[in-house]
Design a protein around this motif. Structure first.
Motif, PDB file in Angstrom:
ATOM      1  N   ARG A  45      -0.027   3.473  -4.065  1.00 23.73           N
ATOM      2  CA  ARG A  45       0.109   4.932  -3.995  1.00 23.73           C
ATOM      3  C   ARG A  45       0.090   5.430  -2.538  1.00 23.73           C
ATOM      4  O   ARG A  45      -0.697   6.286  -2.163  1.00 23.73           O
ATOM      5  CB  ARG A  45      -0.976   5.617  -4.823  1.00 23.73           C
ATOM      6  N   ALA A  46       0.992   4.876  -1.764  1.00 23.31           N
ATOM      7  CA  ALA A  46       1.067   5.225  -0.345  1.00 23.31           C
ATOM      8  C   ALA A  46       2.112   6.293  -0.055  1.00 23.31           C
ATOM      9  O   ALA A  46       2.048   6.949   0.982  1.00 23.31           O
ATOM     10  CB  ALA A  46       1.392   3.975   0.486  1.00 23.31           C
ATOM     11  N   ILE A  47       3.101   6.457  -0.949  1.00 21.03           N
ATOM     12  CA  ILE A  47       4.270   7.300  -0.665  1.00 21.03           C
ATOM     13  C   ILE A  47       4.377   8.375  -1.739  1.00 21.03           C
ATOM     14  O   ILE A  47       4.936   8.128  -2.820  1.00 21.03           O
ATOM     15  CB  ILE A  47       5.560   6.450  -0.627  1.00 21.03           C
ATOM     16  N   GLY A 150      -3.872   6.889   6.042  1.00 19.54           N
ATOM     17  CA  GLY A 150      -4.043   5.768   5.124  1.00 19.54           C
ATOM     18  C   GLY A 150      -2.775   5.380   4.402  1.00 19.54           C
ATOM     19  O   GLY A 150      -2.547   4.204   4.123  1.00 19.54           O
ATOM     20  N   GLY A 151      -1.931   6.361   4.073  1.00 24.27           N
ATOM     21  CA  GLY A 151      -0.681   6.034   3.401  1.00 24.27           C
ATOM     22  C   GLY A 151       0.235   5.199   4.274  1.00 24.27           C
ATOM     23  O   GLY A 151       0.875   4.242   3.811  1.00 24.27           O
ATOM     24  N   SER A 152       0.311   5.543   5.554  1.00 22.60           N
ATOM     25  CA  SER A 152       1.147   4.771   6.485  1.00 22.60           C
ATOM     26  C   SER A 152       0.628   3.350   6.634  1.00 22.60           C
ATOM     27  O   SER A 152       1.399   2.381   6.599  1.00 22.60           O
ATOM     28  CB  SER A 152       1.180   5.470   7.846  1.00 22.60           C
ATOM     29  N   ALA A 153      -0.689   3.206   6.787  1.00 19.08           N
ATOM     30  CA  ALA A 153      -1.269   1.873   6.944  1.00 19.08           C
ATOM     31  C   ALA A 153      -1.072   1.040   5.683  1.00 19.08           C
ATOM     32  O   ALA A 153      -0.721  -0.145   5.762  1.00 19.08           O
ATOM     33  CB  ALA A 153      -2.752   1.990   7.281  1.00 19.08           C
ATOM     34  N   ALA A 154      -1.290   1.635   4.518  1.00 18.98           N
ATOM     35  CA  ALA A 154      -1.134   0.890   3.265  1.00 18.98           C
ATOM     36  C   ALA A 154       0.310   0.454   3.074  1.00 18.98           C
ATOM     37  O   ALA A 154       0.582  -0.668   2.617  1.00 18.98           O
ATOM     38  CB  ALA A 154      -1.599   1.750   2.093  1.00 18.98           C
TER      39      ALA A 154
END
Length: 471
Positions: A45-47, A150-154
């Protein structure tokens, strides 16, 4: 389409080289990325915002990263994509105009396919929102990918894209990079062209760049987005390890007076030994005389000022005031606290920033680099820094974990988290390095040296595309 699963293991430079040589088309690279998004995003669930159809219509110019799929953090506008800032208040907000930063991304040849998840307005160290839910760490799905990027890193740790836009107001590039086993670089103040419209005390603390797997991806993107007529001399594309001996200052106690967890201390000790083995002079020193708790209070005060301005603008624009339920509890508490203390408190916050900057820069002036842990704690579980945690407890937990990184936002110094250590349980712990304002080339040269000495690019998270589908 041919089996292009191997692309998930390549950094952006390598993918762009395949396109430039004509071995693959940009359309094929994008199709492979779409396959990775379909496979991985439901899990991590990053994007939250995706527009592959729009991306398919893009004909990337022949830039250095032409054809490389890319994601932009959702606190930053990008033409045609939703710009929610992780908030229900802006859930239907779409960004129309280009910014100098988005234009540079396009000129580089990057193909922006969507937006990555963030904490609401980028204010917290975990990517968990009422609007989008939680973002999971690909190294352990019970752990936070931290925040606010966190979304970018994940997405990068999961192998969806080789690099992704991120920004950093108190550690929000470096902290997610640390907990996701990636390279996270924060530039100096004024280094890059503006990424978002407007100016504020809080905005002066925010720096845009990326989270990547390789040092060269980060170095190349920095050269493509740096301001060409700014006060700082240009960095250009740093390509080589540093060739000289560095004098490195080091300490372990945070500016809030906390000692790191034992596992973090072990990672730090290994990093010190590695730097010494590379020929650098590492000198333990006392932390600068900076009050981290005072600094944190000033940080959230200027954040409250920014949010108060947002609330005061949105209400009249739409014809009815912003209500409490439209913001997360912690965000609303920042507005209330700023209202309680009044606009005069801003001058106090500015004085704290000025005093902290003077003391920090004076203390580290004799050294080339400062080495510390990135975080005092090992990666935390989801919920630990949730915006639903009561305000005082959330502030206490944040101050405990995030005691090394915010000072560099205040001083305008470049800094980076480098993935040099994994625990026995397989969880990454980053090591933090900082230098004087304007010294990006020095830090990137050190990063190349560390990358060569302790390669990390082939260490993949259990819940990553290469481990799950291309092993």
């Amino acid at each position: 389409m041919a089996n292009l699963r191997f692309l998930s293991r390549l950094d952006g430079v390598a993918q762009a080289e395949l396109v430039a040589r004509g071995e693959l088309s940009a359309a094929e690279v994008l199709a492979a990325c779409a396959e990775r998004i379909e496979a991985m995003n439901p899990l991590i669930r990053a994007i939250p915002t995706l527009d592959l159809e729009r991306a398919r219509q893009v004909k990337p110019p022949p830039g250095p990263l032409a054809g490389v799929p890319f994601l932009v953090k959702d606190v930053t506008p990008y033409p045609g994509l939703r710009w929610s800032l992780g908030s229900r208040l802006f859930a239907r907000n779409f960004a129309a105009p280009a910014t100098p930063y988005s234009q540079r991304l396009d000129e580089a040849g990057l193909v922006t396919v969507g937006k990555t998840a963030t904490s609401e307005f980028g204010m917290l160290g975990s990517t968990e929102t009422v609007l989008e839910g939680v973002t999971h760490n690909p190294w352990d799905l019970t752990l936070s990918a931290s925040g606010s990027s966190g979304g970018s890193a994940a997405a990068v740790a999961a192998g969806i894209v080789p690099l992704a836009h991120a920004n950093d107001g108190g550690g929000s590039i470096r902290i997610p990079a640390s907990v996701c086993g990636l390279f996270g670089f924060k530039p100096s103040r004024g280094r890059c062209v503006p990424a978002s419209p407007g100016a504020s005390d809080f905005g002066a603390l925010v720096y845009d760049h990326c989270i990547s797997r390789s040092v060269r991806d980060s170095a190349l993107l920095l050269s493509l987005t740096e301001a060409r007529d700014g006060a700082l001399p240009p960095v250009g594309y740093v390509r080589e390890p540093i060739a000289r001996r560095l004098r490195i200052a080091t300490w372990t106690r945070t500016l809030t007076g906390e000692d790191p967890e034992p596992a973090v201390r072990r990672a730090y000790d290994e990093a010190v030994a590695l730097c010494e083995s590379l020929g650098h002079e590492v000198e333990p020193v006392s932390p600068p005389d900076v009050d981290g708790l005072e600094l944190g209070d000033a940080f959230f005060l200027v954040a409250g000022a920014l949010l108060t301005g947002v609330v005061g603008t949105v209400g009249p624009q739409r014809g009815h005031p912003v209500e409490r339920h439209e913001l997360e509890p912690f965000t609303w508490s920042l507005v209330e606290e700023f209202s309680r203390r009044g606009p005069g408190a801003l001058s106090e916050a500015r004085a704290v920033f000025a005093r902290s900057t003077e003391r920090y820069l004076a203390a580290v002036a004799p050294y080339d680099v400062v080495l510390t842990p990135t975080l005092a704690d090992t990666p935390w579980r989801l919920g630990h820094l949730s915006p639903l945690v009561p305000r005082e407890e959330l502030l206490r937990r944040t101050a405990r974990a995030v005691g090394y990184t915010p000072i560099h936002n205040v001083t305008g110094s470049p800094a980076m988290s480098v993935p040099l250590h994994w625990t026995d349980g397989g969880v990454p712990i980053g090591t933090h390095f900082a230098a004087a304002p304007g010294a990006e080339a020095l830090l990137l040269g050190l990063a190349y040296q560390l990358e060569a000495a302790r390669p990390w690019q082939n260490r993949w998270a259990p819940y990553s595309y290469p481990r799950m589908f291309d092993s």
